[in-house]
Design a protein around this motif. Structure first.
Motif, PDB file in Angstrom:
ATOM      1  N   MET A  41       0.842  -1.204   0.000  1.00  0.00           N
ATOM      2  CA  MET A  41       0.000   0.000   0.000  1.00  0.00           C
ATOM      3  C   MET A  41       0.881   1.260   0.000  1.00  0.00           C
ATOM      4  O   MET A  41       0.588   2.232  -0.711  1.00  0.00           O
ATOM      5  CB  MET A  41      -0.911  -0.019   1.238  1.00  0.00           C
ATOM      6  CG  MET A  41      -1.889   1.115   1.314  1.00  0.00           C
ATOM      7  SD  MET A  41      -3.133   1.065   0.007  1.00  0.00           S
ATOM      8  CE  MET A  41      -4.459   0.188   0.824  1.00  0.00           C
ATOM      9  N   GLY A  42       1.958   1.225   0.770  1.00  0.00           N
ATOM     10  CA  GLY A  42       2.881   2.372   0.827  1.00  0.00           C
ATOM     11  C   GLY A  42       3.504   2.650  -0.529  1.00  0.00           C
ATOM     12  O   GLY A  42       3.608   3.806  -0.967  1.00  0.00           O
ATOM     13  N   LEU A  43       3.869   1.577  -1.197  1.00  0.00           N
ATOM     14  CA  LEU A  43       4.476   1.690  -2.533  1.00  0.00           C
ATOM     15  C   LEU A  43       3.495   2.350  -3.504  1.00  0.00           C
ATOM     16  O   LEU A  43       3.846   3.265  -4.264  1.00  0.00           O
ATOM     17  CB  LEU A  43       4.784   0.271  -3.012  1.00  0.00           C
ATOM     18  CG  LEU A  43       5.989   0.037  -3.888  1.00  0.00           C
ATOM     19  CD1 LEU A  43       7.258   0.429  -3.152  1.00  0.00           C
ATOM     20  CD2 LEU A  43       6.053  -1.447  -4.283  1.00  0.00           C
ATOM     21  N   TYR A  44       2.261   1.884  -3.454  1.00  0.00           N
ATOM     22  CA  TYR A  44       1.216   2.413  -4.333  1.00  0.00           C
ATOM     23  C   TYR A  44       0.951   3.900  -4.034  1.00  0.00           C
ATOM     24  O   TYR A  44       0.960   4.739  -4.939  1.00  0.00           O
ATOM     25  CB  TYR A  44      -0.046   1.569  -4.134  1.00  0.00           C
ATOM     26  CG  TYR A  44      -1.329   2.182  -4.646  1.00  0.00           C
ATOM     27  CD1 TYR A  44      -1.536   2.377  -6.006  1.00  0.00           C
ATOM     28  CD2 TYR A  44      -2.344   2.548  -3.764  1.00  0.00           C
ATOM     29  CE1 TYR A  44      -2.721   2.935  -6.473  1.00  0.00           C
ATOM     30  CE2 TYR A  44      -3.529   3.097  -4.214  1.00  0.00           C
ATOM     31  CZ  TYR A  44      -3.711   3.295  -5.569  1.00  0.00           C
ATOM     32  OH  TYR A  44      -4.881   3.850  -6.021  1.00  0.00           O
ATOM     33  N   LEU A  45       0.754   4.226  -2.749  1.00  0.00           N
ATOM     34  CA  LEU A  45       0.409   5.612  -2.399  1.00  0.00           C
ATOM     35  C   LEU A  45       1.560   6.577  -2.674  1.00  0.00           C
ATOM     36  O   LEU A  45       1.327   7.742  -3.001  1.00  0.00           O
ATOM     37  CB  LEU A  45      -0.029   5.686  -0.926  1.00  0.00           C
ATOM     38  CG  LEU A  45      -1.360   4.987  -0.618  1.00  0.00           C
ATOM     39  CD1 LEU A  45      -1.629   4.979   0.882  1.00  0.00           C
ATOM     40  CD2 LEU A  45      -2.517   5.666  -1.358  1.00  0.00           C
ATOM     41  N   SER A  46       2.792   6.087  -2.562  1.00  0.00           N
ATOM     42  CA  SER A  46       3.946   6.984  -2.771  1.00  0.00           C
ATOM     43  C   SER A  46       4.056   7.441  -4.231  1.00  0.00           C
ATOM     44  O   SER A  46       4.767   8.379  -4.533  1.00  0.00           O
ATOM     45  CB  SER A  46       5.244   6.303  -2.333  1.00  0.00           C
ATOM     46  OG  SER A  46       5.540   5.234  -3.201  1.00  0.00           O
TER      47      SER A  46
END
Ligand code: DC
Length: 227
Positions: A41-46
């Motif tokens: 999720m962090g990868l996507y949101l970044s």
């Protein structure tokens, strides 16, 4: 048929995933690595946000995020929009992004639902930060696994060196301190020991000793449940 659940929470680098994977293998349960979901999720949101200031916009993006889990040869695979991101999420940067975006309530709501669905279908060993306190409050066994900051940094350093990553012990230690700070002090489901969790400091124990101990505790609990 009853599905059992073991919750293992604790700070970064305590060895949760190694131990949780080994316990799951021994008991033939599914190992659920919840940190991997926050990493994806962090990868996507970044890709869209460089910080967490715009909570409303982030929440909208979270609704569109497609994160799912499959298993290949017993190993958890995280799919982001159907693409396997297991390799991409295993970096220090992905860990820090996960820690940052995991403070957003919409992120937690979405991933906690996914984690609870998995535990309904199978017996699980699940590791993370809020498993005993939030995701599986009725887990059959809860462990709070920790070690000193220095020891955790040393372990992560060895792991990364083995992978050929160029980083210093001091950089890792600073990262771990920052991550603890964020994970333990966020408003939403901060990392803390559940009231009914067993505290286990593994600074002086190896992964085999910890695994054995957890399995023993689980067998004791199981007998009590069966009585
Ligand atoms: O366990 P890990 O290092 O892969 O986790 C990465 C980050 O994800 C961690 O620093 C905080 C967040 N996380 C969380 O908030 N709740 C969880 N259950 C698991 C991870």
């Amino acid at each position: 048929m009853k599905h059992y659940s073991i919750a293992i929470d604790g700070p970064a680098g305590a060895g949760k995933s190694t131990v949780a994977r080994a316990v799951a293998k021994e008991l033939t349960f599914i190992y659920v690595d919840t940190g991997a979901m926050y990493r994806a999720m962090g990868l996507y949101l970044s890709e869209y946000f460089s910080d967490t200031s715009n909570v409303e916009q982030i929440a909208k993006k979270v609704l569109n995020a497609e994160i799912s889990i499959t298993y290949e040869n017993g190993e958890q695979q995280v799919l982001l929009f159907g693409k396997n991101v297991n390799d991409q999420i295993r970096t220090e940067k992905a860990g820090n992004l996960a820690s940052l975006f995991s403070t957003i309530p919409a992120v937690r709501t979405k991933l906690v639902q996914l984690q609870q669905q998995l535990a309904k279908k199978e017996s699980v060993v699940m590791d993370g930060r809020d498993i005993g306190t939030k995701v599986l409050p009725n887990a059959d066994l809860k462990i709070y696994l920790t070690a000193t900051t220095k020891e955790r940094a040393k372990r992560r350093f060895t792991e990364l060196c083995d992978k050929g990553v160029s980083i210093t012990l001091d950089e890792i230690e600073q990262d771990i301190i920052k991550r603890d700070q964020l994970d333990m002090n966020r408003t939403e489901s901060p990392l803390c020991q559940a009231a009914d969790a067993i505290y286990l400091d593994c600074s002086k124990l190896d992964a085999c000793e910890v695994t054995k101990q957890i399995i023993e505790w689980f067998q004791e609990r199981k007998e009590l449940v069966a009585d």
